[in-house]
Design a protein around this motif. Structure first.
Motif, PDB file in Angstrom:
ATOM      1  N   THR A 216       0.845  -1.195   0.000  1.00  0.00           N
ATOM      2  CA  THR A 216       0.000   0.000   0.000  1.00  0.00           C
ATOM      3  C   THR A 216       0.881   1.245   0.000  1.00  0.00           C
ATOM      4  O   THR A 216       2.091   1.188   0.252  1.00  0.00           O
ATOM      5  CB  THR A 216      -0.919   0.037   1.221  1.00  0.00           C
ATOM      6  OG1 THR A 216      -0.109  -0.016   2.420  1.00  0.00           O
ATOM      7  CG2 THR A 216      -1.878  -1.148   1.223  1.00  0.00           C
ATOM      8  N   GLY A 217       0.280   2.370  -0.282  1.00  0.00           N
ATOM      9  CA  GLY A 217       1.024   3.626  -0.275  1.00  0.00           C
ATOM     10  C   GLY A 217       0.122   4.790  -0.600  1.00  0.00           C
ATOM     11  O   GLY A 217      -1.098   4.639  -0.785  1.00  0.00           O
ATOM     12  N   LYS A 218       0.737   5.958  -0.697  1.00  0.00           N
ATOM     13  CA  LYS A 218      -0.021   7.155  -1.077  1.00  0.00           C
ATOM     14  C   LYS A 218       0.887   8.149  -1.780  1.00  0.00           C
ATOM     15  O   LYS A 218       2.012   8.404  -1.342  1.00  0.00           O
ATOM     16  CB  LYS A 218      -0.661   7.823   0.138  1.00  0.00           C
ATOM     17  CG  LYS A 218      -1.539   9.022  -0.242  1.00  0.00           C
ATOM     18  CD  LYS A 218      -2.347   9.561   0.918  1.00  0.00           C
ATOM     19  CE  LYS A 218      -3.251  10.697   0.450  1.00  0.00           C
ATOM     20  NZ  LYS A 218      -4.104  11.218   1.534  1.00  0.00           N
ATOM     21  N   LEU A 219       0.354   8.720  -2.872  1.00  0.00           N
ATOM     22  CA  LEU A 219       1.021   9.790  -3.601  1.00  0.00           C
ATOM     23  C   LEU A 219       0.302  11.106  -3.296  1.00  0.00           C
ATOM     24  O   LEU A 219      -0.916  11.196  -3.435  1.00  0.00           O
ATOM     25  CB  LEU A 219       0.977   9.512  -5.104  1.00  0.00           C
ATOM     26  CG  LEU A 219       1.511  10.617  -6.029  1.00  0.00           C
ATOM     27  CD1 LEU A 219       3.003  10.827  -5.828  1.00  0.00           C
ATOM     28  CD2 LEU A 219       1.204  10.282  -7.489  1.00  0.00           C
ATOM     29  N   ALA A 220       1.063  12.096  -2.868  1.00  0.00           N
ATOM     30  CA  ALA A 220       0.491  13.423  -2.597  1.00  0.00           C
ATOM     31  C   ALA A 220       1.405  14.480  -3.215  1.00  0.00           C
ATOM     32  O   ALA A 220       2.586  14.240  -3.456  1.00  0.00           O
ATOM     33  CB  ALA A 220       0.353  13.656  -1.097  1.00  0.00           C
TER      34      ALA A 220
END
Length: 265
Positions: free
Chosen positions: A183-187
């Motif tokens: 999982t991860g997140k791009l911001a």
């Protein structure tokens, strides 16, 4: 700083002010100089986060007549948009004029600082999201009479919104042949709100580097959700490092997540 026309104060001290010439009066003649070799941030992209001012260095050469006293002119590099650089250009410039040293009777070597502020007490110099992207490079010189000489088309640069990216592979440790969920997140920086915000529907690579290897290989490419989150699965095969990699866009800087090591048993 957003630019319009800027002039050198008649006293000879540096003072940058708006130039207003009555319609019936001819504009003062600018100094007879040309610019060359302009480099901003050593030719690299300018990346700015959501709230902290970024200051970069610009260097360039001014060529002038031998008879022109360098103390009677002040100059500045600028980023601008539009067909030409002039009084009405949309542009960005630094807080102060350049510092120039005499290389010969006709050549000055100049250095200037340009500040990029996503957040300040002056809304006129705040960056907004619309400022992200490509800019042309130019420069101007002003004299004590209020004359300004502009020169555009000295190169280009990119002003990009900074980005963050995370990656987390679970479970850890994991048995060989079992499923890993990454999982991860791009911001990216939002200069209108001065915060990071999820960057949706962007292609991101999941990469793996086997323990002892020197380079990552791409496992697959997936897209972020509308809120910037990432989730995918892979089969655990060997000890190693997983990360997400984002190549960037025309307005947003590339970024790699920190590596997450997985012990495969």
């Amino acid at each position: 700083m957003r630019i319009r026309a800027l002039v050198l104060a008649a006293s000879g001290a540096v003072a940058l002010t708006a130039l207003a010439v009555p319609a019936a009066q001819a504009a003062p003649v600018g100094p007879a100089v040309t610019f060359s070799g302009l480099k901003v941030n050593s030719g690299k992209n300018i990346v700015v986060g959501p709230a902290t001012t970024v200051t970069v260095t610009a260097t360039y050469t001014v060529t002038k007549p031998a008879s022109l006293d360098p103390n009677t002119i002040a100059s500045m590099p600028v980023l601008y948009r539009g067909a030409t650089l002039n009084d009405d250009s949309e542009g960005l410039a630094g807080d102060d004029v350049a510092t120039c040293t005499k290389s010969s009777s006709t050549v000055l070597k100049c250095t200037a600082k340009i500040q990029f502020r996503p957040k300040s007490s002056d809304v006129d110099i705040d960056l907004t999201n619309a400022d992200a992207g490509s800019w042309k490079l130019g420069a101007f010189a002003a004299n004590a009479a209020g004359g300004v000489t502009y020169q555009g088309d000295l190169g280009t640069t990119k002003l990009l919104r900074g980005a963050t990216l995370t990656a987390d592979a679970t479970p850890e440790p994991v048995k060989k042949g079992k499923t890993l969920t990454v999982t991860g997140k791009l911001a990216r920086a939002n200069w209108d709100t001065n915060k990071y915000a999820g960057y949706g529907t962007q292609s991101v690579k999941l990469q793996f580097k086997k323990k002892g290897a020197t380079a990552y290989t791409t496992v697959k490419t997936i897209k972020t959700t509308s809120t910037g989150t990432l989730k995918t699965t892979v089969t655990a095969s060997a000890d190693g490092y997983y990360r997400y990699a984002f190549a960037g866009t025309s307005t947003t800087a590339p970024v790699n997540s920190a590596a997450d090591y997985v012990d495969v048993q």
